[in-house]
Design a protein around this motif. Structure first.
Motif, PDB file in Angstrom:
ATOM      1  N   ALA A  48      66.000  -5.598 -37.559  1.00  0.00           N
ATOM      2  CA  ALA A  48      65.635  -4.476 -36.696  1.00  0.00           C
ATOM      3  C   ALA A  48      64.134  -4.165 -36.766  1.00  0.00           C
ATOM      4  N   LYS A  49      63.429  -4.849 -37.654  1.00  0.00           N
ATOM      5  CA  LYS A  49      61.988  -4.640 -37.856  1.00  0.00           C
ATOM      6  C   LYS A  49      61.654  -3.189 -38.204  1.00  0.00           C
ATOM      7  N   HIS A  50      62.515  -2.584 -39.036  1.00  0.00           N
ATOM      8  CA  HIS A  50      62.253  -1.232 -39.529  1.00  0.00           C
ATOM      9  C   HIS A  50      61.139  -1.291 -40.562  1.00  0.00           C
ATOM     10  N   ASP A  51      60.509  -0.162 -40.798  1.00  0.00           N
ATOM     11  CA  ASP A  51      59.581  -0.096 -41.922  1.00  0.00           C
ATOM     12  C   ASP A  51      60.389  -0.353 -43.186  1.00  0.00           C
ATOM     13  N   PRO A  52      59.934  -1.267 -44.028  1.00  0.00           N
ATOM     14  CA  PRO A  52      60.729  -1.596 -45.216  1.00  0.00           C
ATOM     15  C   PRO A  52      60.756  -0.452 -46.231  1.00  0.00           C
ATOM     16  N   VAL A  60      62.537  -5.325 -59.927  1.00  0.00           N
ATOM     17  CA  VAL A  60      63.701  -5.208 -59.045  1.00  0.00           C
ATOM     18  C   VAL A  60      63.503  -6.093 -57.813  1.00  0.00           C
ATOM     19  N   ARG A  61      62.297  -6.104 -57.280  1.00  0.00           N
ATOM     20  CA  ARG A  61      62.000  -6.964 -56.125  1.00  0.00           C
ATOM     21  C   ARG A  61      62.123  -8.440 -56.502  1.00  0.00           C
ATOM     22  N   ASP A  62      61.609  -8.825 -57.656  1.00  0.00           N
ATOM     23  CA  ASP A  62      61.706 -10.218 -58.113  1.00  0.00           C
ATOM     24  C   ASP A  62      63.158 -10.627 -58.348  1.00  0.00           C
ATOM     25  N   ASP A  63      63.961  -9.715 -58.881  1.00  0.00           N
ATOM     26  CA  ASP A  63      65.388  -9.995 -59.077  1.00  0.00           C
ATOM     27  C   ASP A  63      66.077 -10.230 -57.736  1.00  0.00           C
ATOM     28  N   LEU A  83      63.348 -14.103 -47.598  1.00  0.00           N
ATOM     29  CA  LEU A  83      62.482 -14.207 -48.767  1.00  0.00           C
ATOM     30  C   LEU A  83      61.059 -13.755 -48.430  1.00  0.00           C
ATOM     31  N   GLU A  84      60.580 -14.125 -47.264  1.00  0.00           N
ATOM     32  CA  GLU A  84      59.245 -13.704 -46.822  1.00  0.00           C
ATOM     33  C   GLU A  84      59.201 -12.183 -46.654  1.00  0.00           C
ATOM     34  N   TRP A  85      60.253 -11.614 -46.049  1.00  0.00           N
ATOM     35  CA  TRP A  85      60.325 -10.169 -45.835  1.00  0.00           C
ATOM     36  C   TRP A  85      60.305  -9.421 -47.165  1.00  0.00           C
ATOM     37  N   ILE A  86      61.135  -9.863 -48.101  1.00  0.00           N
ATOM     38  CA  ILE A  86      61.226  -9.183 -49.396  1.00  0.00           C
ATOM     39  C   ILE A  86      59.895  -9.276 -50.141  1.00  0.00           C
ATOM     40  N   ALA A  87      59.286 -10.447 -50.160  1.00  0.00           N
ATOM     41  CA  ALA A  87      58.022 -10.635 -50.873  1.00  0.00           C
ATOM     42  C   ALA A  87      56.906  -9.762 -50.293  1.00  0.00           C
ATOM     43  N   ALA A  88      56.962  -9.479 -49.008  1.00  0.00           N
ATOM     44  CA  ALA A  88      55.934  -8.669 -48.350  1.00  0.00           C
ATOM     45  C   ALA A  88      56.187  -7.164 -48.481  1.00  0.00           C
ATOM     46  N   THR A  89      57.366  -6.789 -48.954  1.00  0.00           N
ATOM     47  CA  THR A  89      57.696  -5.367 -49.083  1.00  0.00           C
ATOM     48  C   THR A  89      57.078  -4.808 -50.362  1.00  0.00           C
TER      49      THR A  89
END
Length: 95
Positions: A48-52, A60-63, A83-89
């Protein structure tokens, strides 16, 4: 006399919770949770391209990244984008 207090934190299915602090509260992602949750799952957030929602911490992000890397229910393209989305959050300690 010692005062006792307790705090209950409700974690929504998508892994998001509001954590109380001495000077207020902050909403953060405290675990990966259910990716497909339509309200606040990471996959739904990305599509949905919401603000993360910021992660609670870098750990927690690395997990979450490690968990996504090993999930069998994601196709290659979805896994790569997620994976790209999570790493950029960002994570809460950075916000």
């Amino acid at each position: 006399m010692t005062e006792h207090s307790s705090q209950i934190t409700f974690v929504r299915p998508g892994g998001v919770a509001t954590q109380a602090f001495a000077d207020g509260a902050a909403t953060m992602r405290i675990c990966l949770g259910y990716l497909h949750d339509p309200d606040d799952g990471v996959l739904a957030e990305m599509k949905a391209k919401h603000d993360p929602v910021p992660w609670q911490s870098a750990q927690v992000r690395d997990d979450a990244i490690m968990a996504v890397e090993t999930r069998a229910d994601l196709n290659h393209d979805t896994r790569a984008r997620l994976l790209e989305w999570i790493a950029a959050t960002p994570y809460f300690e950075d916000t």
